[in-house]
Design a protein around this motif. Structure first.
Motif, short mmCIF file in Angstrom:
data_model
loop_
_atom_site.label_atom_id
_atom_site.label_comp_id
_atom_site.label_asym_id
_atom_site.label_seq_id
_atom_site.Cartn_x
_atom_site.Cartn_y
_atom_site.Cartn_z
N GLU A 123 -5.97 -12.93 -11.28
CA GLU A 123 -5.89 -12.70 -9.85
C GLU A 123 -4.52 -13.03 -9.27
O GLU A 123 -4.31 -12.92 -8.07
CB GLU A 123 -6.95 -13.55 -9.14
N LYS A 124 -3.57 -13.42 -10.10
CA LYS A 124 -2.26 -13.80 -9.62
C LYS A 124 -1.48 -12.59 -9.11
O LYS A 124 -1.45 -11.54 -9.76
CB LYS A 124 -1.48 -14.48 -10.75
N GLU A 125 -0.87 -12.73 -7.94
CA GLU A 125 -0.04 -11.65 -7.40
C GLU A 125 1.42 -12.05 -7.48
O GLU A 125 1.77 -13.21 -7.34
CB GLU A 125 -0.40 -11.35 -5.94
N CYS A 126 2.25 -11.05 -7.70
CA CYS A 126 3.68 -11.25 -7.74
C CYS A 126 4.28 -10.32 -6.70
O CYS A 126 3.81 -9.19 -6.51
CB CYS A 126 4.20 -10.94 -9.12
N TYR A 127 5.35 -10.79 -6.03
CA TYR A 127 5.90 -10.03 -4.92
C TYR A 127 7.35 -9.61 -5.17
O TYR A 127 8.12 -10.32 -5.79
CB TYR A 127 5.83 -10.87 -3.64
N GLY A 128 7.66 -8.46 -4.63
CA GLY A 128 9.01 -7.93 -4.65
C GLY A 128 9.24 -7.20 -3.34
O GLY A 128 8.49 -7.37 -2.38
N LEU A 129 10.26 -6.35 -3.31
CA LEU A 129 10.56 -5.64 -2.07
C LEU A 129 11.28 -4.34 -2.34
O LEU A 129 11.82 -4.12 -3.41
CB LEU A 129 11.40 -6.52 -1.14
N ARG A 130 11.25 -3.48 -1.34
CA ARG A 130 11.94 -2.18 -1.40
C ARG A 130 12.68 -1.99 -0.08
O ARG A 130 12.17 -2.32 0.98
CB ARG A 130 10.92 -1.06 -1.59
N VAL A 131 13.90 -1.43 -0.19
CA VAL A 131 14.72 -1.13 0.99
C VAL A 131 15.08 0.35 0.94
O VAL A 131 15.53 0.84 -0.10
CB VAL A 131 16.00 -2.00 1.02
N ARG A 132 14.87 1.05 2.05
CA ARG A 132 15.21 2.47 2.14
C ARG A 132 16.15 2.71 3.32
O ARG A 132 15.93 2.21 4.41
CB ARG A 132 13.94 3.32 2.33
N TYR A 133 17.20 3.49 3.06
CA TYR A 133 18.18 3.82 4.09
C TYR A 133 18.66 5.23 3.82
O TYR A 133 19.39 5.48 2.86
CB TYR A 133 19.35 2.82 4.02
N GLU A 166 10.00 -2.86 2.80
CA GLU A 166 8.61 -2.91 2.35
C GLU A 166 8.41 -4.10 1.43
O GLU A 166 9.27 -4.43 0.61
CB GLU A 166 8.24 -1.64 1.60
N LEU A 167 7.26 -4.73 1.56
CA LEU A 167 6.84 -5.79 0.65
C LEU A 167 6.07 -5.13 -0.47
O LEU A 167 5.20 -4.30 -0.22
CB LEU A 167 5.95 -6.79 1.40
N LEU A 168 6.41 -5.46 -1.71
CA LEU A 168 5.70 -4.94 -2.88
C LEU A 168 4.83 -6.04 -3.44
O LEU A 168 5.30 -7.16 -3.69
CB LEU A 168 6.68 -4.47 -3.95
N ALA A 169 3.55 -5.76 -3.60
CA ALA A 169 2.62 -6.74 -4.16
C ALA A 169 2.00 -6.13 -5.42
O ALA A 169 1.49 -5.01 -5.40
CB ALA A 169 1.53 -7.08 -3.15
N GLU A 170 2.10 -6.87 -6.51
CA GLU A 170 1.58 -6.38 -7.78
C GLU A 170 0.68 -7.44 -8.40
O GLU A 170 1.08 -8.60 -8.52
CB GLU A 170 2.76 -6.08 -8.71
N GLU A 171 -0.52 -7.04 -8.76
CA GLU A 171 -1.44 -7.98 -9.38
C GLU A 171 -1.12 -8.08 -10.87
O GLU A 171 -1.05 -7.08 -11.57
CB GLU A 171 -2.89 -7.53 -9.19
N LEU A 172 -0.88 -9.30 -11.29
CA LEU A 172 -0.62 -9.54 -12.70
C LEU A 172 -1.90 -10.02 -13.36
O LEU A 172 -2.97 -9.89 -12.80
CB LEU A 172 0.52 -10.55 -12.85
N GLU A 173 -1.80 -10.60 -14.51
CA GLU A 173 -2.97 -11.06 -15.24
C GLU A 173 -3.90 -11.87 -14.35
O GLU A 173 -3.47 -12.77 -13.64
CB GLU A 173 -2.54 -11.91 -16.43
N ALA A 231 2.59 -1.13 -1.76
CA ALA A 231 3.78 -1.22 -0.92
C ALA A 231 3.31 -1.30 0.52
O ALA A 231 2.55 -0.44 0.97
CB ALA A 231 4.68 -0.01 -1.14
N LEU A 232 3.74 -2.35 1.22
CA LEU A 232 3.34 -2.56 2.61
C LEU A 232 4.57 -2.56 3.50
O LEU A 232 5.52 -3.32 3.24
CB LEU A 232 2.61 -3.91 2.75
N PHE A 233 4.58 -1.72 4.52
CA PHE A 233 5.70 -1.70 5.47
C PHE A 233 5.83 -3.09 6.09
O PHE A 233 4.86 -3.67 6.54
CB PHE A 233 5.45 -0.65 6.56
N PHE A 234 7.05 -3.63 6.10
CA PHE A 234 7.27 -4.99 6.63
C PHE A 234 8.06 -4.96 7.92
O PHE A 234 7.84 -5.76 8.81
CB PHE A 234 7.97 -5.85 5.58
#
Length: 83
Positions: free
Chosen positions: A29-39, A20-27, A4-7
């Protein structure tokens, strides 16, 4: 493994909203991205949205511009996926 990286942050009703940007390594070296919001006490996250770092960054920038909170995140992401 997920990272999780602060964006960035915005303000809603005088309180900060954190993105936050979420980066997850899949099978392999491929990375897949998502996000998180906090309030405050609310948090929402969506994983595995795209394999494009550029697209997830564009989405996060749009969320920040709109000061999108966790409550509205699902609807905004659904619209973004339809683009």
């Amino acid at each position: 493994m997920m990272r999780a990286l602060f964006f960035g942050q915005a303000e809603c009703l005088g309180r900060p909203v954190y993105y936050e940007l979420l980066a997850e390594e899949l099978e392999g070296e491929k990375e897949c991205y998502g996000l998180r919001v906090r309030y405050g006490e609310e948090t929402a996250e969506v994983r595995d949205l795209t394999s494009s770092q550029r697209r997830i960054q564009e989405l996060l920038e749009a969320l920040i511009r709109g000061a999108v909170t966790p409550v509205a995140l699902d609807g905004v992401v659904e619209d973004w996926l339809l683009e």
